[in-house]
Design a protein around this motif. Structure first.
Motif, PDB file in Angstrom:
ATOM      1  N   CYS A  19      60.308  26.343  57.136  1.00 24.53           N
ATOM      2  CA  CYS A  19      60.197  25.977  58.553  1.00 24.53           C
ATOM      3  C   CYS A  19      58.788  26.127  59.061  1.00 24.53           C
ATOM      4  O   CYS A  19      58.547  26.103  60.270  1.00 24.53           O
ATOM      5  N   LEU A  20      57.838  26.297  58.149  1.00 29.62           N
ATOM      6  CA  LEU A  20      56.453  26.480  58.605  1.00 29.62           C
ATOM      7  C   LEU A  20      55.847  25.166  59.055  1.00 29.62           C
ATOM      8  O   LEU A  20      55.054  25.134  59.998  1.00 29.62           O
ATOM      9  N   PHE A  21      56.136  24.007  58.332  1.00 24.57           N
ATOM     10  CA  PHE A  21      55.554  22.708  58.700  1.00 24.57           C
ATOM     11  C   PHE A  21      56.673  21.722  59.008  1.00 24.57           C
ATOM     12  O   PHE A  21      57.689  21.689  58.319  1.00 24.57           O
ATOM     13  N   PRO A  22      56.461  20.919  59.996  1.00 24.72           N
ATOM     14  CA  PRO A  22      57.491  19.908  60.294  1.00 24.72           C
ATOM     15  C   PRO A  22      57.488  18.811  59.231  1.00 24.72           C
ATOM     16  O   PRO A  22      56.493  18.569  58.563  1.00 24.72           O
ATOM     17  N   ASP A  23      58.655  18.235  59.079  1.00 21.87           N
ATOM     18  CA  ASP A  23      58.748  17.136  58.114  1.00 21.87           C
ATOM     19  C   ASP A  23      57.910  15.952  58.565  1.00 21.87           C
ATOM     20  O   ASP A  23      57.831  15.654  59.770  1.00 21.87           O
ATOM     21  N   PRO A  24      57.255  15.279  57.644  1.00 20.99           N
ATOM     22  CA  PRO A  24      56.487  14.061  58.044  1.00 20.99           C
ATOM     23  C   PRO A  24      57.408  12.976  58.544  1.00 20.99           C
ATOM     24  O   PRO A  24      58.580  12.940  58.223  1.00 20.99           O
ATOM     25  N   ALA A  25      56.759  12.154  59.352  1.00 22.25           N
ATOM     26  CA  ALA A  25      57.548  11.054  59.946  1.00 22.25           C
ATOM     27  C   ALA A  25      58.036  10.125  58.843  1.00 22.25           C
ATOM     28  O   ALA A  25      57.344   9.863  57.866  1.00 22.25           O
ATOM     29  N   PRO A  26      59.259   9.702  58.974  1.00 22.23           N
ATOM     30  CA  PRO A  26      59.813   8.833  57.915  1.00 22.23           C
ATOM     31  C   PRO A  26      59.021   7.547  57.796  1.00 22.23           C
ATOM     32  O   PRO A  26      58.745   6.875  58.795  1.00 22.23           O
ATOM     33  N   THR A  27      58.620   7.232  56.599  1.00 25.06           N
ATOM     34  CA  THR A  27      57.822   6.000  56.356  1.00 25.06           C
ATOM     35  C   THR A  27      58.676   4.814  55.992  1.00 25.06           C
ATOM     36  O   THR A  27      58.227   3.696  56.038  1.00 25.06           O
ATOM     37  N   SER A  28      59.912   5.136  55.602  1.00 22.33           N
ATOM     38  CA  SER A  28      60.769   4.011  55.207  1.00 22.33           C
ATOM     39  C   SER A  28      61.120   3.139  56.367  1.00 22.33           C
ATOM     40  O   SER A  28      61.418   1.973  56.214  1.00 22.33           O
ATOM     41  N   ALA A  86      76.373  35.375  56.664  1.00 20.92           N
ATOM     42  CA  ALA A  86      75.810  34.122  56.112  1.00 20.92           C
ATOM     43  C   ALA A  86      75.270  33.211  57.184  1.00 20.92           C
ATOM     44  O   ALA A  86      74.751  32.163  56.876  1.00 20.92           O
ATOM     45  N   ARG A  87      75.419  33.469  58.399  1.00 24.67           N
ATOM     46  CA  ARG A  87      74.947  32.594  59.486  1.00 24.67           C
ATOM     47  C   ARG A  87      73.435  32.718  59.648  1.00 24.67           C
ATOM     48  O   ARG A  87      72.830  33.703  59.243  1.00 24.67           O
ATOM     49  N   TYR A  88      72.839  31.607  60.350  1.00 25.12           N
ATOM     50  CA  TYR A  88      71.397  31.591  60.586  1.00 25.12           C
ATOM     51  C   TYR A  88      71.041  32.532  61.706  1.00 25.12           C
ATOM     52  O   TYR A  88      71.836  32.802  62.617  1.00 25.12           O
ATOM     53  N   SER A  89      69.762  32.892  61.707  1.00 22.32           N
ATOM     54  CA  SER A  89      69.269  33.754  62.779  1.00 22.32           C
ATOM     55  C   SER A  89      68.835  32.909  63.954  1.00 22.32           C
ATOM     56  O   SER A  89      68.594  31.706  63.816  1.00 22.32           O
ATOM     57  N   PRO A  90      68.716  33.489  65.138  1.00 20.88           N
ATOM     58  CA  PRO A  90      68.235  32.733  66.302  1.00 20.88           C
ATOM     59  C   PRO A  90      66.862  32.127  66.060  1.00 20.88           C
ATOM     60  O   PRO A  90      66.559  31.027  66.561  1.00 20.88           O
ATOM     61  N   HIS A  91      66.026  32.846  65.305  1.00 20.39           N
ATOM     62  CA  HIS A  91      64.708  32.290  65.028  1.00 20.39           C
ATOM     63  C   HIS A  91      64.821  30.999  64.239  1.00 20.39           C
ATOM     64  O   HIS A  91      64.114  30.013  64.524  1.00 20.39           O
ATOM     65  N   ASP A  92      65.744  31.020  63.234  1.00 24.55           N
ATOM     66  CA  ASP A  92      65.948  29.786  62.483  1.00 24.55           C
ATOM     67  C   ASP A  92      66.453  28.682  63.376  1.00 24.55           C
ATOM     68  O   ASP A  92      66.070  27.518  63.242  1.00 24.55           O
ATOM     69  N   TRP A  93      67.299  29.084  64.266  1.00 22.27           N
ATOM     70  CA  TRP A  93      67.869  28.059  65.167  1.00 22.27           C
ATOM     71  C   TRP A  93      66.813  27.455  66.051  1.00 22.27           C
ATOM     72  O   TRP A  93      66.697  26.245  66.194  1.00 22.27           O
ATOM     73  N   HIS A  94      65.954  28.296  66.675  1.00 18.65           N
ATOM     74  CA  HIS A  94      64.890  27.780  67.529  1.00 18.65           C
ATOM     75  C   HIS A  94      63.876  26.990  66.724  1.00 18.65           C
ATOM     76  O   HIS A  94      63.379  25.938  67.190  1.00 18.65           O
ATOM     77  N   GLN A  95      63.590  27.507  65.530  1.00 16.37           N
ATOM     78  CA  GLN A  95      62.601  26.811  64.698  1.00 16.37           C
ATOM     79  C   GLN A  95      63.124  25.428  64.287  1.00 16.37           C
ATOM     80  O   GLN A  95      62.379  24.439  64.284  1.00 16.37           O
TER      81      GLN A  95
END
Length: 483
Positions: A19-28, A86-95
């Protein structure tokens, strides 16, 4: 803390990732939605469709839902508490939300830029298409103008060539008419020569009339041959002109067809009904000329026509000059021949008159000579009796007896008388012979004069007959080919 209800897995949550870098914009999306623009009919453009689809998550009904129709949230059972770890943390959710928002923003920005570029591209391509279509239409218009120009030039040259062909045909007909018209004087001249061969004796002389007639025959035959040669040259030139005319007609027909086709293409619009796709037509090159060779072809055809017309004009001028010279020479020689005929007829008439006068004198002399012969014969007959008397006397005196045979004066006189009468008879007889010879000579001269007079009369009649045949001579307009 006790949670009510059950937790559903989010549809945007998948396997764990950084979750450090956002995914690049889809080129397809861009690759699938934009393609290079080609002319219509060559490649179909795919309709633009987004590559992101929203899916509605469906949760299968649980047994509690079936047992609890009121759908009251059940309490968390102790058996499910182990799943809470097993659930995500709030940080994961916000991120994850932040990444999702940034990805959406990037996609939206990319889509906006793509839309803007696409609009600009469509405007540019529309303008380029319109400009190229207008350029093509303008080029077609210029081509139609060039076709109209060359068509006008070809039509003008064709009309000039047709006029020249008509004039050349007229000149050819004039030559044939002139050659046929010269046949009449030629037959008359030949007939005059044949008739003058019927002259007799000394009148078969190679006089000025015969020389002039021979020259006239040669002149007429020479002009007929020259006219026929000119007519043959005109026929050959007419064949060349017809070939050039056929070339002009073919060129004009081709240009009319090209003008019709280009005009049809010029009038085509985007809303026309007759437009269609013809795949691969731009790869077919059936051209056989370029603008320079295309214009040079028509220019060469026009130059060929002008050259043919120039040759035709020279031929017509030569024909006109030949007809004029032929007419002048024929008339001049005809006049000189008639003058020679008149002089010869005058000479023959004068000789005939002199012969007639001489014959009259000969006849008079013959009459006088015949009278002289008759008188001489009478005179000789008149001398016979005196001779008989004188000789009888002498014979009688020879019977004198003895001494009486005296040579006396009567004896001398009788002897002298006998000798004188005998000499007179001899002289008269000699003169009678001479008179008879002279009469024979006069009769012979009379026959000669009569024969010569008949010869001159025959020649005079022949020449008069020839002059009567030569009274009719074609006029100048007929000699130059006009009927």
């Amino acid at each position: 803390m006790e949670f009510l209800g059950t937790t559903q897995t989010a549809s945007y949550c998948g396997s764990r990732r950084s979750c450090l870098f956002p995914d690049p914009a889809p080129t397809s999306t861009t690759k699938d939605t934009y393609q290079s623009y080609y002319l219509p009919g060559y490649r179909y453009l795919n309709s633009w469709r987004p590559s992101l689809f929203y899916k509605v998550s469906s949760v299968p009904p649980s047994p509690d839902d079936q047992l609890n129709p009121a759908r009251w949230p059940p309490t968390v059972l102790p058996s499910l508490r182990s799943a809470l770890h097993a659930r995500y943390s709030p940080h994961d959710w916000h991120q994850t939300n932040l990444v999702q928002l940034k990805g959406s923003e990037a996609s939206r920005h990319w889509a906006g830029k793509l839309n803007t570029d696409s609009m600009r591209l469509m405007r540019d391509k529309d303008q380029l298409t319109y400009q190229m279509q207008e350029d093509s239409r303008r080029n077609l218009g210029e081509r139609l103008s060039n076709l109209d120009f060359w068509k006008a030039e070809l039509v003008y040259e064709q009309e000039c060539l047709l006029t020249e062909n008509h004039a050349l045909e007229t000149a050819k007909k004039r030559l044939k008419c002139a050659a046929d018209e010269a046949q009449g004087p030629l037959q008359v001249a030949l007939e005059c020569l044949y008739n003058r061969e019927k002259r007799m004796g000394i009148d078969l002389v190679h006089d000025d009339v015969e020389k002039s007639l021979i020259k006239e025959v040669d002149l007429l035959k020479d002009w007929q041959a020259r006219m026929r040669k000119l007519a043959e040259r005109i026929s050959q030139q007419l064949g060349i002109n017809r070939d050039v005319q056929h070339t002009l007609e073919q060129d004009l027909s081709d240009k009319n067809s090209a003008h019709f086709i280009d005009e049809k293409c010029f009038n085509l619009r985007n809303t026309s009904d007759s437009i269609s796709f013809y795949h691969g037509v731009e790869k077919i090159d059936g051209t056989v000329s370029v603008p320079e060779t295309w214009a040079k072809f028509s220019e060469d055809n026009i130059k060929s026509s002008q050259h043919a017309r120039a040759n035709s004009i020279r031929l017509r001028d030569e024909t006109e000059a030949a007809l004029e010279n032929a007419s002048e020479e024929m008339w001049s020689h005809f006049t000189s021949t008639n003058l020679a005929f008149n002089n010869r007829i005058s000479e023959v008439a004068d000789a005939k008159n002199k012969l007639q006068a001489q014959l009259a004198k000969i006849l008079q002399e013959i009459f006088q000579t015949e009278n002289t012969i008759m008188l001489l014969e009478r005179s000789i007959m008149a001398k016979e009796c005196p001779l008989k008397v004188a000789q009888t006397r002498l014979e009688g005196r020879t019977k004198r007896p003895n001494i009486e045979l005296c040579r006396d004066a009567p004896q001398f006189q009788l002897v002298n008388e006998v000798f004188t009468i005998d000499d007179t008879l001899q002289t008269l007889k000699q003169r009678l012979r001479e008179a008879r010879d002279t009469l024979q000579m006069l009769v012979l001269n009379k026959s000669k004069l009569e024969h010569e007079l008949s010869v001159k009369t025959n020649s005079f009649i022949i020449d008069k007959k020839c002059m009567d045949r030569r009274k009719a001579f074609p006029s100048t307009p007929r000699l130059v080919g006009y009927t």
